[in-house]
Design a protein around this motif. Structure first.
Motif, PDB file in Angstrom:
ATOM      1  N   GLN A 103       1.871   1.782  -3.495  1.00  0.00           N
ATOM      2  CA  GLN A 103       0.699   2.222  -4.257  1.00  0.00           C
ATOM      3  C   GLN A 103       0.415   3.704  -4.027  1.00  0.00           C
ATOM      4  O   GLN A 103       0.065   4.434  -4.951  1.00  0.00           O
ATOM      5  N   ASP A 104       0.582   4.146  -2.787  1.00  0.00           N
ATOM      6  CA  ASP A 104       0.290   5.542  -2.427  1.00  0.00           C
ATOM      7  C   ASP A 104       1.447   6.482  -2.723  1.00  0.00           C
ATOM      8  O   ASP A 104       1.334   7.695  -2.495  1.00  0.00           O
TER       9      ASP A 104
ATOM     10  N   ARG B 140       8.130   0.927  -7.062  1.00  0.00           N
ATOM     11  CA  ARG B 140       7.030   1.636  -7.715  1.00  0.00           C
ATOM     12  C   ARG B 140       7.133   1.526  -9.230  1.00  0.00           C
ATOM     13  O   ARG B 140       8.200   1.697  -9.816  1.00  0.00           O
TER      14      ARG B 140
ATOM     15  N   GLN C 296       0.827  -1.204   0.000  1.00  0.00           N
ATOM     16  CA  GLN C 296       0.000   0.000   0.000  1.00  0.00           C
ATOM     17  C   GLN C 296       0.864   1.258   0.000  1.00  0.00           C
ATOM     18  O   GLN C 296       0.520   2.260  -0.619  1.00  0.00           O
TER      19      GLN C 296
ATOM     20  N   VAL D  59      -3.618  -3.696  -6.836  1.00  0.00           N
ATOM     21  CA  VAL D  59      -2.564  -2.712  -6.598  1.00  0.00           C
ATOM     22  C   VAL D  59      -1.762  -2.625  -7.894  1.00  0.00           C
ATOM     23  O   VAL D  59      -1.049  -3.556  -8.253  1.00  0.00           O
ATOM     24  N   ASP D  60      -1.905  -1.520  -8.617  1.00  0.00           N
ATOM     25  CA  ASP D  60      -1.332  -1.437  -9.963  1.00  0.00           C
ATOM     26  C   ASP D  60      -0.022  -0.659 -10.044  1.00  0.00           C
ATOM     27  O   ASP D  60       0.490  -0.399 -11.121  1.00  0.00           O
ATOM     28  N   GLN D  61       0.537  -0.272  -8.901  1.00  0.00           N
ATOM     29  CA  GLN D  61       1.788   0.481  -8.908  1.00  0.00           C
ATOM     30  C   GLN D  61       2.964  -0.317  -8.365  1.00  0.00           C
ATOM     31  O   GLN D  61       3.973   0.238  -7.963  1.00  0.00           O
TER      32      GLN D  61
END
Length: 328
Positions: A90-91, A270, A87, A118-120
């Motif tokens: 992702q953020d 990332r 996460q 979660v696409d990052q």
């Protein structure tokens, strides 16, 4: 005519100088000249895990290597480990993260504890086995997974990688979370709880030796509960990201090898990070594993890093492994 020739010469000279002025040094050229590689980054942040696990000290050593090799500010920090780290990537709150291969797969697929994809998150490489250790005191009377029924057992935070491992292992033994008195503790809290008698056992998924368990074994005789061969096979057949593993005798002062299972630890990054930056970070880590003093450093190599990934490589990492001839 002379004026035209002179003007043409001046224009050609200006164009040539401009072209030379646009030359971009490669990282190796910059390193030789004392400049930092052009990473398009001011700093690199690595999120690891709890201070009692393996990620935290290993991440600190990797941050030092990356910082020194690339001449950038690199730091590592503790976190809630695998699930939380996904996460954080992702953020955009971290650049690189430690995680388990199973958790990374859950994240990108939007399964288990991840309600959305979660696409990052992309991969750098796998590192070493994350051994599932069911830890208890030698005189607890707990000799098998079935003996955990009715006991106070730490299974990690709900939604964590350790919790998923505990749930899956209990399930192949016909046990549910309702059959035990489940406690949701960190590794340090788990070993402290065992020592104080507040809990009887704990699931700890981490590289061995794990700091928190090592500390416990220094003052109390401990044991690691084995998993039977047929249950290991059933677990691997159901969840292919598991591998058979062994906690070697001598670890935690154990008198004999203990059979169990493991997932692989890995480094993720990332997806939107600069390709050249990730290439240089990957290269710095895997070409300096000899500088890692942690015991797990002996298990980390570029050759093994492409095994069991389960998610896509970041283009920068892929470029490095392709150059090494490890990825085709």
């Amino acid at each position: 005519m002379k004026k035209r020739i002179t003007l043409l010469f001046v224009l050609l000279l200006a164009f040539s100088l401009a072209a030379c002025g646009q030359k971009i040094d490669t990282p190796s050229e910059k390193k030789e000249s004392g400049e930092s590689p052009a990473l398009n980054l001011e700093r690199i942040s690595i999120v690891t895990g709890g201070t009692g696990g393996t990620y935290y000290p290993l991440g600190g050593e990797m941050a030092k290597i990356v910082g020194k090799e690339l001449d950038v500010e690199a730091n590592s920090q503790s976190s809630g480990a695998s699930v939380e780290n996904m996460q954080l990537l992702q953020d955009g709150d971290a650049d690189i993260a430690f995680t388990q291969t199973d958790i990374a797969s859950y994240a990108v697929e939007g399964k288990e504890m991840f309600k959305e994809k979660v696409d990052q998150v992309t991969g750098i490489g796998t590192l070493y086995p994350e051994t599932v250790q069911i830890v208890t005191l030698k005189d607890s009377g707990i000799k098998s997974v079935e003996d955990l029924k009715g006991k106070k057992v730490s299974v990690g935070a709900p939604g964590s990688g350790t919790f998923a491992n505990a749930e899956q292992i209990l399930k192949v033994h016909g046990i549910t979370m309702e059959d035990i008195d489940a406690q949701h503790l960190s590794f340090d809290e788990s070993t402290e709880g065992i020592q104080d008698g507040n809990i009887q056992a704990a699931f700890i998924t981490a590289g061995t030796p794990t700091g928190a368990v090592d500390a416990l074994s220094a003052t109390n005789p401990v044991t690691v509960v084995p998993i039977a061969d047929d249950k290991i096979k059933e677990l691997i057949d159901t969840h292919p990201y598991y591998i058979e593993d062994t906690v070697k005798s001598g670890t935690y002062k154990l008198e004999a090898d203990v059979k169990t299972v493991a997932v692989l630890s890995m480094l993720t990054v990332r997806k939107d990070m600069d390709e050249e930056a990730v290439y240089q970070i990957t290269k710095a880590i895997f070409e300096n594993v000899d500088k890692i003093s942690h015991a797990k450093g002996e298990l980390i190599s570029a050759e093994k890093a492409v095994e069991g990934m389960g998610i896509d490589f970041h283009p920068g990492a892929k470029k490095y492994f392709e150059e090494k001839g490890i990825l085709k």
